[in-house]
Motif scaffolding. Sequence first.
Motif, mmCIF file in Angstrom:
data_model
loop_
_atom_site.group_PDB
_atom_site.id
_atom_site.type_symbol
_atom_site.label_atom_id
_atom_site.label_comp_id
_atom_site.label_asym_id
_atom_site.label_seq_id
_atom_site.Cartn_x
_atom_site.Cartn_y
_atom_site.Cartn_z
ATOM 1 N N ARG A 33 0.823 -1.206 0.000
ATOM 2 C CA ARG A 33 0.000 0.000 0.000
ATOM 3 C C ARG A 33 0.862 1.263 0.000
ATOM 4 O O ARG A 33 0.494 2.293 -0.571
ATOM 5 C CB ARG A 33 -0.909 -0.005 1.230
ATOM 6 N N TYR A 34 2.017 1.176 0.645
ATOM 7 C CA TYR A 34 2.884 2.341 0.799
ATOM 8 C C TYR A 34 4.286 2.032 0.279
ATOM 9 O O TYR A 34 4.596 0.903 -0.097
ATOM 10 C CB TYR A 34 2.957 2.762 2.268
ATOM 11 N N ALA A 35 5.150 3.042 0.327
ATOM 12 C CA ALA A 35 6.549 2.876 -0.073
ATOM 13 C C ALA A 35 7.281 2.013 0.956
ATOM 14 O O ALA A 35 6.772 1.738 2.054
ATOM 15 C CB ALA A 35 7.224 4.241 -0.197
ATOM 16 N N LYS A 36 8.486 1.587 0.593
ATOM 17 C CA LYS A 36 9.230 0.652 1.436
ATOM 18 C C LYS A 36 9.479 1.193 2.850
ATOM 19 O O LYS A 36 9.349 0.460 3.828
ATOM 20 C CB LYS A 36 10.563 0.304 0.771
ATOM 21 N N GLY A 37 9.850 2.472 2.949
ATOM 22 C CA GLY A 37 10.157 3.047 4.253
ATOM 23 C C GLY A 37 8.962 3.028 5.190
ATOM 24 O O GLY A 37 9.074 2.617 6.357
ATOM 25 N N LEU A 41 8.209 0.780 8.723
ATOM 26 C CA LEU A 41 7.788 1.364 9.997
ATOM 27 C C LEU A 41 6.533 0.673 10.524
ATOM 28 O O LEU A 41 6.412 0.398 11.732
ATOM 29 C CB LEU A 41 7.535 2.864 9.835
ATOM 30 N N ILE A 42 5.594 0.398 9.620
ATOM 31 C CA ILE A 42 4.365 -0.292 10.030
ATOM 32 C C ILE A 42 4.687 -1.695 10.538
ATOM 33 O O ILE A 42 4.141 -2.151 11.548
ATOM 34 C CB ILE A 42 3.366 -0.354 8.857
ATOM 35 N N GLY A 78 -4.863 -7.013 10.740
ATOM 36 C CA GLY A 78 -4.718 -5.566 10.644
ATOM 37 C C GLY A 78 -3.369 -5.153 10.095
ATOM 38 O O GLY A 78 -3.269 -4.234 9.281
ATOM 39 N N LEU A 79 -2.316 -5.860 10.512
ATOM 40 C CA LEU A 79 -0.975 -5.546 10.026
ATOM 41 C C LEU A 79 -0.871 -5.793 8.522
ATOM 42 O O LEU A 79 -0.321 -4.968 7.785
ATOM 43 C CB LEU A 79 0.058 -6.395 10.776
ATOM 44 N N ILE A 80 -1.413 -6.906 8.069
ATOM 45 C CA ILE A 80 -1.373 -7.227 6.634
ATOM 46 C C ILE A 80 -2.174 -6.208 5.833
ATOM 47 O O ILE A 80 -1.743 -5.747 4.768
ATOM 48 C CB ILE A 80 -1.897 -8.658 6.389
ATOM 49 N N MET A 81 -3.344 -5.824 6.343
ATOM 50 C CA MET A 81 -4.182 -4.868 5.606
ATOM 51 C C MET A 81 -3.548 -3.479 5.552
ATOM 52 O O MET A 81 -3.628 -2.787 4.538
ATOM 53 C CB MET A 81 -5.567 -4.786 6.247
ATOM 54 N N PHE A 82 -2.899 -3.048 6.656
ATOM 55 C CA PHE A 82 -2.258 -1.741 6.659
ATOM 56 C C PHE A 82 -1.076 -1.699 5.698
ATOM 57 O O PHE A 82 -0.782 -0.667 5.097
ATOM 58 C CB PHE A 82 -1.785 -1.384 8.065
ATOM 59 N N CYS A 83 -0.387 -2.820 5.555
ATOM 60 C CA CYS A 83 0.795 -2.857 4.684
ATOM 61 C C CYS A 83 0.444 -3.098 3.223
ATOM 62 O O CYS A 83 1.153 -2.624 2.331
ATOM 63 C CB CYS A 83 1.759 -3.954 5.146
#
Length: 450
Positions: A33-37, A41-42, A78-83
């Motif tokens: 969902r987001y960039a590597k950095g 962090l997530i 939740g962790l998988i969905m946020f990432c």
Amino acid sequence: MIFEPVIPNIPRYYTAVAEWLACVVYVSILKKRYAKGKTALILAGGLAGQLIIQIVAGKLPEILWIPGMLTAVAAMGGLIMFCCAMSLKNAMYNAVRAFLLAELAASLEWQLYFYMVHGKPEDVFYVRLLYVAVIYGIVFGIAWTLEKRVLSDGDMLQVSTRELLSAVMIGALAFFMSNLSFLYEKTPFSSSIETEIFNIRTWVDLAGFFILYAYHALLNEFYLRYERDTMENMLQNQLMQYKLSRESIDLVNRKYHDLKHQIAVLRAESNADRRNAYLDEMESEIRVYEAQNKTGNDILDTVLTSKSLYCEKHKIGITCVADGHLLEFMDVMDICTIFGNALDNAIECELKIADKEKRLIHLSVAAKKQFLTISIENYCEEEAVFKDGLPLTSKKDHAYHGFGVKSILHSAQKYGGSITVSQEKNWFRLMVLIPFPKEQENSEVHKNKK
């Protein structure tokens, strides 16, 4: 009655690390969902969260053991969905699979450590750490290799509620059976012998993981087969539309041809200036009809004429600048697929526009250097949503729509080509870029030199 074996249970922080690493396996494969950095962090926050959950759960009364495990699974989801860019259903589906993988890794590591090291002189901190690193590394490395095969297209698979519930039931049953001996000693499916207890736990977790792995591979195969069959049906439908349009247009051409002869007879028999003016107007309209959509390719002419008639009926302005001769190297079905689907999508978009003056479509077919370029642009008031460079369907039923652009991409890739889709302000644009075959490429170069 809770059975208390001689072999102590797996330390909670071992379980937390295993659950976190299992999530990392799936996050590393699936689309982020987001960039590597930000993803890193997530994930770091997720590790801290799993440690807190497991440590707190270890201090709770035994009656809250199941809620504690459910909390851990929810945190993994939740962790998988946020990432990852996925729905809640897909995230929880992958969390169930990750949870069983974590249970397998933790159980196997603890069983091997207890059998080979526990209570011996070499049972020191760095040896325990080495065991965790090596066993976890092997288990999660193998799991990553296996999951990479079935999750390479995992973004396409949209898990239904029934499929999620099936995965949850499989995961819950495997977890219950693997931990039954820790809960109740006297059942037909449990054991009171410590070594057997860990054997049962490890083997049941292994079986549960592979059952869910096979289940996902089967779902993925069904989805890919469904997509392939749907695209083939769309290809056949486009070809059928072309054949029907060809018959209808041939009939209209014959009628216009007969009409020209009738005009010639009327002109010869009439001397009235008004009648001549009327006949001139009719003849001019016929010439306009004959000139339209004459690109030099009969297949493209048929598709364009059919779509143009539909556009005229629904007050959609369509313009075309196309050299149909450039399409000679392409198969009939591919021409129908690319232009039929592209124009159908554009027309569908224009029909949503209330102001009929804004209903505009422009198509062009040209040669640029060694490439055939096909461009279809249409006015669009809605903001398109893109995924992996392709627009998502605006229809509510995502599972059964959105194959038109994929069909165009499939046809372009047959010739080593590609497509790009973009939206700038209120204009939606589909560009198809296909390299010319060598013989046609040389012909185009010679033509340009002239």
